[in-house]
Design a protein around this motif. Structure first.
Motif, PDB file in Angstrom:
ATOM      1  N   GLY A 122      -6.469  -3.453  -3.833  1.00 16.70           N
ATOM      2  CA  GLY A 122      -5.167  -4.333  -4.283  1.00 16.70           C
ATOM      3  C   GLY A 122      -5.645  -5.657  -4.599  1.00 16.70           C
ATOM      4  N   SER A 143      -3.649   0.454  -2.386  1.00 14.19           N
ATOM      5  CA  SER A 143      -2.804  -0.500  -3.134  1.00 14.19           C
ATOM      6  C   SER A 143      -3.167  -0.488  -4.643  1.00 14.19           C
ATOM      7  CB  SER A 143      -3.075  -1.877  -2.808  1.00 14.19           C
ATOM      8  OG  SER A 143      -2.212  -2.983  -3.370  1.00 14.19           O
ATOM      9  N   HIS A 148      -6.335  -6.075   0.460  1.00 14.02           N
ATOM     10  CA  HIS A 148      -5.864  -5.630   1.685  1.00 14.02           C
ATOM     11  C   HIS A 148      -7.263  -5.136   2.363  1.00 14.02           C
ATOM     12  CE1 HIS A 148      -1.533  -5.239   1.161  1.00 14.02           C
ATOM     13  NE2 HIS A 148      -1.642  -4.700  -0.066  1.00 14.02           N
ATOM     14  N   LYS A 181       0.635  -1.321  -0.088  1.00 14.80           N
ATOM     15  CA  LYS A 181      -0.015   0.021   0.114  1.00 14.80           C
ATOM     16  C   LYS A 181       0.996   1.393   0.114  1.00 14.80           C
ATOM     17  CE  LYS A 181      -1.963  -1.473   3.773  1.00 14.80           C
ATOM     18  NZ  LYS A 181      -2.888  -1.362   4.929  1.00 14.80           N
TER      19      LYS A 181
END
Length: 463
Positions: free
Chosen positions: A299, A264, A319, A258
């Motif tokens: 992400g 991210s 994430h 991140k």
């Protein structure tokens, strides 16, 4: 990675033409379907079904297999375990973390300290369960790929070979093994971890013994390389499937962590080929990103494709405040191209079927064209879209209206389901409005019909 020079816009146009011919000669379809990278996504509405977090905590790079009536999942080291595992009665859960480590003892060739066990892949070979795993070589101090076995899906898995299965320390090492079978042959896919030494990484395919899954057969074949700016020098986590006569190579790319804002840039995409060993052509846009899921996932990557009772699913991590948690989303196919429910897919208005309307060039538009002159009672734009499962979806419409508030009536499969409302703005000032609809599984016709005042259409995104 094509044989002749093709511009991105032309490539998408050609794919969409192929999709049109597949479904109906009178329909215009938006194929080459991919998730959308957009800087200003509209907020998600409750009508759509986003990817679901099915296992919280840290469970990165998930691999899932079914044994009997139970699904088993394996992940990158976390919580003091080399290979964390979880089980569930269905892909949707509930998932239960196992208290034991699936690989409690590190093999002799592996560095005995540090969290270096990554991205396991487990499959069944006769009565034996085989795990491909990534670990740190004690000799080379690089990540390499090993193979362990067990009599049970939950382990313990052991590797008594005394050496790595695949290890190229001069190339930065090797990670992210995956298995693929076809025609009685077995293959391993993996990534050369070249970005670890500042070089472009490559995804490889290598035949292995169908009998033991370990002995290498012949030479490896390079399938895909890092070559796009958004990949940030990283391409990894290969997953290969064949659907509707097309080979689809999923992969993750970008920085897995991140940034300072907690965002991210990691994403999931894919490339396709008509033959196993390529050439593979990358999708025009990534398949699943933070933006394409309306920020539901952060992400998304480390993906796996799993077939359930209701079809295919994409399993991947994202994430969260707990770590990289496991998510699940419905996965569908149109002409061998993947569509993920809850991740936006873009369809260009100019590629639709137009009635009493016309296409014009517009510098600020997606692909440089829009549909205008939707001015009369019989004016309409019809786009065919694909839904992986029947249910509720959001249609995000990019429009311009510069002569008062305007509307289009929205029909789905010839039945009006709503109205697209376009607040007054300015021509060539492109904004987005959202219309909730209900779609059937498969191909659906969405038609925009002249309503109040006037508006132009650039594209729609369906999630």
């Amino acid at each position: 990675m094509v044989h002749v020079p093709v511009t991105p816009g032309r490539r998408l146009e050609l794919i969409m033409k192929s999709f049109r011919r597949l479904v109906c000669t009178t329909l215009a379809l938006g194929v080459g379907v991919t998730g959308l990278l957009t800087s200003t996504p509209a907020p998600a509405r409750a009508e759509t079904v986003p990817p679901a977090k099915v296992l919280g905590g840290s469970f990165a790079d998930p691999d899932v297999m079914k044994v009997g009536d139970t699904y088993w999942a394996y992940a990158t080291n976390a919580g003091g375990k080399n290979v964390p595992t979880a089980s569930a009665p269905s892909l949707a859960g509930p998932w239960t973390r196992q208290s034991t480590d699936a690989m409690p003892t590190r093999p002799s060739w592996v560095k005995q300290t540090g969290g270096w066990h990554w991205a396991p892949e487990v499959f069944q070979l006769g009565s034996t369960y085989v795990m491909y795993y990534t670990a740190r070589s004690a000799v080379h101090d690089r990540q390499c790929i090993g193979m362990a076995t067990s009599s049970k899906p939950q382990g313990p898995f052991t590797d008594d070979s005394g050496k790595a299965m695949i290890c190229h320390p001069d190339e930065g090492g090797d990670i992210d093994a995956a298995s693929y079978t076809e025609g009685g042959k077995r293959y391993i896919l993996y990534k050369s971890d070249a970005n670890a030494i500042g070089k472009p990484p490559t995804l490889f395919l290598q035949e292995v013994s169908a009998r033991n899954g370990r002995s290498l057969v012949g030479s490896r074949v390079a399938l895909l390389r890092n070559d796009r700016a958004e990949e940030s020098g990283v391409i990894e986590a290969p997953t290969l499937v064949k659907r509707q006569g097309r080979y689809v190579l999923f992969y993750s790319a970008g920085y897995y962590g991140k940034n300072e804002d907690g965002i991210s840039p990691y994403f999931t995409s894919y490339a396709t080929s008509t033959t196993l060993k390529g050439t593979y052509t990358k999708a025009y846009r990534p398949l699943v990103t933070r933006a394409s899921t309306d920020k539901v996932m952060n992400g998304p990557g480390g993906q796996d494709v799993v077939t359930g009772a209701d079809g295919d699913h994409l399993i991947l991590h994202g994430h969260t405040t707990e770590g990289r948690s496991m998510y699940q989303a419905a996965l569908g196919w149109i002409n061998g191209y993947p569509v993920v429910r809850g991740s936006r897919v873009r369809y260009e208005a100019e590629n639709g079927v137009l009635n009493d309307a016309s296409v014009r060039s517009e510098a600020g538009a997606s692909q440089g064209k829009v549909v205008g002159k939707i001015d009369n009672a019989d004016s309409s734009v019809t786009l065919s879209v694909y839904a992986p499962r029947a249910g509720k979806y959001n249609v995000h419409v990019r429009f311009a209206a510069g002569y008062g508030d305007a509307t289009h009536k929205v029909f789905v499969n010839d039945t009006q389901q709503g109205t697209a409302n376009y607040p007054n703005g300015a021509w060539s000032s492109w904004r987005t409005t959202t219309v909730p609809v209900t779609l059937t599984e498969g191909v659906n016709k969405i038609k925009f019909v002249k309503g109040k005042a006037w508006a132009e259409l650039d594209q729609i995104e369906v999630a």
